[in-house]
Design a protein around this motif. Structure first.
Motif, mmCIF file in Angstrom:
data_model
loop_
_atom_site.group_PDB
_atom_site.id
_atom_site.type_symbol
_atom_site.label_atom_id
_atom_site.label_comp_id
_atom_site.label_asym_id
_atom_site.label_seq_id
_atom_site.Cartn_x
_atom_site.Cartn_y
_atom_site.Cartn_z
ATOM 1 N N PHE A 125 2.063 1.802 -3.431
ATOM 2 C CA PHE A 125 0.813 2.121 -4.491
ATOM 3 C C PHE A 125 0.833 3.850 -3.998
ATOM 4 O O PHE A 125 0.402 4.426 -5.111
ATOM 5 C CB PHE A 125 -0.481 1.615 -3.842
ATOM 6 C CG PHE A 125 -0.703 0.249 -4.606
ATOM 7 C CD1 PHE A 125 -0.190 0.035 -6.002
ATOM 8 C CD2 PHE A 125 -1.561 -0.544 -3.988
ATOM 9 C CE1 PHE A 125 -0.339 -1.451 -6.431
ATOM 10 C CE2 PHE A 125 -1.628 -1.952 -4.419
ATOM 11 C CZ PHE A 125 -1.098 -2.380 -5.580
ATOM 12 N N TRP A 126 0.803 4.312 -2.874
ATOM 13 C CA TRP A 126 0.582 5.681 -2.561
ATOM 14 C C TRP A 126 1.716 6.425 -3.315
ATOM 15 O O TRP A 126 1.680 7.534 -3.897
ATOM 16 C CB TRP A 126 0.627 6.048 -1.166
ATOM 17 C CG TRP A 126 -0.936 5.948 -0.519
ATOM 18 C CD1 TRP A 126 -1.381 4.779 0.089
ATOM 19 C CD2 TRP A 126 -1.913 6.931 -0.926
ATOM 20 N NE1 TRP A 126 -2.672 5.010 0.453
ATOM 21 C CE2 TRP A 126 -2.931 6.106 -0.147
ATOM 22 C CE3 TRP A 126 -2.140 7.894 -1.441
ATOM 23 C CZ2 TRP A 126 -4.212 6.853 -0.093
ATOM 24 C CZ3 TRP A 126 -3.383 8.583 -1.376
ATOM 25 C CH2 TRP A 126 -4.312 7.991 -0.937
ATOM 26 N N ILE A 127 3.024 6.169 -3.109
ATOM 27 C CA ILE A 127 4.215 6.688 -3.922
ATOM 28 C C ILE A 127 3.970 6.728 -5.458
ATOM 29 O O ILE A 127 4.309 7.629 -5.956
ATOM 30 C CB ILE A 127 5.319 5.968 -3.349
ATOM 31 C CG1 ILE A 127 5.666 6.185 -1.917
ATOM 32 C CG2 ILE A 127 6.736 6.347 -4.228
ATOM 33 C CD1 ILE A 127 7.001 5.252 -1.383
ATOM 34 N N LEU A 154 0.851 -1.306 -0.056
ATOM 35 C CA LEU A 154 -0.115 0.030 -0.020
ATOM 36 C C LEU A 154 0.864 1.278 -0.137
ATOM 37 O O LEU A 154 0.498 2.353 -0.598
ATOM 38 C CB LEU A 154 -1.148 0.077 1.247
ATOM 39 C CG LEU A 154 -1.895 -1.035 1.125
ATOM 40 C CD1 LEU A 154 -2.641 -1.027 2.358
ATOM 41 C CD2 LEU A 154 -3.027 -0.757 -0.109
ATOM 42 N N GLY A 155 1.904 1.360 0.681
ATOM 43 C CA GLY A 155 2.786 2.270 0.756
ATOM 44 C C GLY A 155 3.458 2.522 -0.737
ATOM 45 O O GLY A 155 3.549 3.881 -1.165
ATOM 46 N N TRP A 194 1.264 6.421 -7.067
ATOM 47 C CA TRP A 194 0.336 7.588 -7.431
ATOM 48 C C TRP A 194 0.689 8.960 -7.049
ATOM 49 O O TRP A 194 0.528 9.803 -8.208
ATOM 50 C CB TRP A 194 -0.885 7.346 -6.500
ATOM 51 C CG TRP A 194 -2.030 8.276 -6.640
ATOM 52 C CD1 TRP A 194 -2.985 7.798 -7.617
ATOM 53 C CD2 TRP A 194 -2.407 9.342 -6.044
ATOM 54 N NE1 TRP A 194 -3.889 9.161 -7.467
ATOM 55 C CE2 TRP A 194 -3.424 10.131 -6.532
ATOM 56 C CE3 TRP A 194 -1.698 10.138 -5.105
ATOM 57 C CZ2 TRP A 194 -3.994 11.239 -6.309
ATOM 58 C CZ3 TRP A 194 -2.271 11.435 -4.752
ATOM 59 C CH2 TRP A 194 -3.561 12.027 -5.375
ATOM 60 N N VAL A 195 1.590 9.162 -6.302
ATOM 61 C CA VAL A 195 2.036 10.827 -6.230
ATOM 62 C C VAL A 195 3.044 10.963 -7.435
ATOM 63 O O VAL A 195 2.936 12.072 -7.878
ATOM 64 C CB VAL A 195 2.595 10.866 -4.867
ATOM 65 C CG1 VAL A 195 3.291 12.093 -4.655
ATOM 66 C CG2 VAL A 195 1.541 10.814 -3.725
#
Length: 160
Positions: A22-24, A19-20, A26-27
């Motif tokens: 995925f967030w990186i 999940l980490g 996305w940003v």
């Protein structure tokens, strides 16, 4: 089963890492799309310099300043274009009205000596000067190829 208690410890925290990432991801993708949208032009618009984000005016927003008469008279024009039709008194009167108008109470939209030459050397708009007053219904008339759409696109920032 995944629960709130074992969420962080399941498979040695692999779900948290996933999940980490995925967030990186996305940003990074959002920032990359924003940058490329400003630097590369697909279709209409003007491209920004490669390091546009380092310019403080980009983040503050470009300041709109009142242009005084001496500023408008000093606007450079392409030397290959004849400035205005000398024989037409209406053209001369409109130029004088726009350039000499006061900042307060004058035309809301002032355009002085606007011109556009395309790369194929075609001049679409040639040293146009006009002023649009408050509460005025303005119509832009002309034959096909007269430069009406080019003028509107330049006013909106789609052309340089």
């Amino acid at each position: 089963p995944i629960t709130a208690e074992n969420f962080a410890t399941l498979d040695d925290g692999a779900l948290v890492y996933c999940l980490g990432y995925f967030w990186i991801h996305w940003v990074v993708c959002v920032v990359l799309v924003w940058y490329l949208d400003n630097v590369l032009v697909a279709g209409y618009g003007t491209r920004k310099p490669l390091l546009f984000f380092l310019d403080a005016n980009y983040w503050r927003g470009g300041k709109i300043r009142d242009v005084e008469a001496e500023d408008m008279a000093s606007i450079p024009v392409d030397p290959n274009l004849s400035f205005m039709c000398i024989n037409n008194e209406d053209v001369k009167a409109e130029y004088d009205r726009v350039v000499n108008a006061p900042a307060q109470g004058g035309p809301l939209v002032k355009i002085a000596k606007m011109h556009k030459r395309f790369p194929n050397r075609y001049v679409a708009v040639k040293a146009l000067t006009l002023g649009i007053n408050d509460s005025e219904c303005f119509g832009l008339l002309g034959h096909n190829g007269a430069g009406k759409s080019t003028l509107i696109n330049m006013m909106c920032g789609l052309y340089e």
